[in-house]
Design an enzyme around this catalytic site. Structure first.
Site, PDB file in Angstrom:
ATOM      1  N   TYR A   1       0.763  -1.148  -0.337  1.00  0.00           N
ATOM      2  CA  TYR A   1      -0.029   0.023  -0.040  1.00  0.00           C
ATOM      3  C   TYR A   1       0.908   1.314  -0.025  1.00  0.00           C
ATOM      4  CZ  TYR A   1      -4.012   2.947   1.283  1.00  0.00           C
ATOM      5  OH  TYR A   1      -5.290   3.843   1.069  1.00  0.00           O
TER       6      TYR A   1
ATOM      7  N   THR B   1     -14.154   3.476   6.775  1.00  0.00           N
ATOM      8  CA  THR B   1     -14.581   2.907   5.358  1.00  0.00           C
ATOM      9  C   THR B   1     -14.537   1.422   5.281  1.00  0.00           C
ATOM     10  OG1 THR B   1     -12.474   3.029   4.128  1.00  0.00           O
ATOM     11  CG2 THR B   1     -13.680   4.950   3.964  1.00  0.00           C
TER      12      THR B   1
END
Length: 256
Positions: A153, A190
C-alpha cells in the site's frame, strides 16, 4: 464550491470515500458518472443521487482493464459531449509485513491503486485536453510516510503521489488547462479499512487499530464525507490555481 454544468467520473464509487464524493459532486451541480466493479453498490449510489434531485448514472468499470477505461470514457463523451472531472479513487489495502506479503498480493495492490490511476488519467487527458478539466487522484498519508504493516500500500500510494506531480507538470507544459492534484486521507471509517482489519486475527486487528488511533492527534478516524469535501474543492474551479499539489486530510497524523 460549484461544479455546475461539469461532468464528473468517480471510480470505486459504490462505497466509502467514492460514494461520498459522488454525492458531494452531484450536490455541487455536476452530472456524476458513478463507476465501480460492484454493480449493485454503484447502481445504488447513482439511484440515491437521482432520488435527491441531482443527476447521475452508473457504469460498470474494472479500473485495471485498459479496454474498459477506453469504452467507458468514450461512452461518457458520447452521452454528455465531454468530461471535465475525474476522481481516481478505487483502491485496496492489505495489512501485513513484508515477509508475509506475496508477489501476487503486491501486484494486485499496485495494479488497482497505481496502474489504474495511470490508465484513467491517460484516458481522461486525451478527452480533456481540448477544453480543460480537473483530475483528482486519491493517494494517502501512506504515500508520504511509511507503515511497517503496509508495504504494498505504501508503494502504490507513493507512486500515485509522484505520478500526480509528473502529470500536472506535463499538462501545464502542454497548455492543456488540466489541473492534476492528489488527496492524502488519513484513516477513514470505510469498508477498505474495516475489510483490511477483518483479515487479521482479532488480537492483531485490535493492536493495529489502537496504534492508529493513538497516532491521530484528533483522536478519531475521519468520516468519508469529510474527505469528500476536499476532493470536491480540488475538482471545482475554486481550486483554479492548484496543480501538482497534495491535500493532506489526516486529523494531524503526519504533523508529528
Amino acid at each position: 464550491m460549484s461544479c455546475q454544468g461539469k461532468v464528473a467520473l468517480v471510480t470505486g464509487a459504490g462505497v466509502g470515500i467514492g460514494a461520498a464524493t459522488s454525492k458531494g459532486l452531484a450536490a455541487a451541480g455536476a452530472v456524476v458518472v458513478v463507476t465501480d466493479i460492484d454493480q449493485a453498490s454503484g447502481a445504488q449510489v447513482a439511484a440515491e443521487i437521482n432520488s435527491a434531485g441531482h443527476q447521475a448514472i452508473f457504469l460498470s468499470l474494472d479500473v485495471c482493464d485498459e479496454a474498459q477505461w477506453h469504452s467507458v470514457i468514450t461512452d461518457v463523451v458520447a452521452r454528455y459531449g465531454g468530461l471535465q472531472i475525474l476522481v481516481n479513487n478505487a483502491g485496496i489495502a492489505n495489512i501485513c509485513g513484508i515477509e508475509d506479503e506475496t508477489l501476487a498480493g503486491w501486484r494486485k495492490t499496485n495494479a488497482i491503486n497505481s496502474d489504474a490511476v495511470f490508465l484513467g488519467t491517460r484516458e481522461a487527458i486525451r478527452v480533456m485536453k481540448a477544453s480543460g478539466g480537473s483530475i483528482v487522484n486519491i493517494s494517502s498519508i501512506e504515500g508520504i510516510v511509511g507503515d511497517p504493516m503496509l508495504p504494498a500500500y505504501n508503494a502504490s500510494k507513493g507512486a500515485v503521489r509522484a505520478f500526480t506531480k509528473s502529470v500536472a507538470l506535463y499538462c501545464a507544459d502542454k497548455d492543456y488547462s488540466i489541473r492534476v492534484n492528489s488527496v492524502h486521507p488519513g484513516y477513514v471509517v470505510t469498508p477498505l479499512v474495516s475489510g483490511a482489519l477483518a483479515r487479521l486475527s482479532s488480537g492483531d486487528a485490535e493492536a493495529f487499530a489502537q496504534r492508529v488511533l493513538a497516532s491521530i492527534p484528533m483522536g478519531r478516524m475521519a468520516e468519508p464525507e469529510e474527505i469528500a469535501k476536499g476532493i470536491v474543492f480540488l475538482a471545482s474551479d475554486d481550486a483554479s490555481y492548484m496543480t501538482g499539489s497534495e491535500l493532506i486530510m489526516d486529523g494531524g497524523y503526519t504533523a508529528r
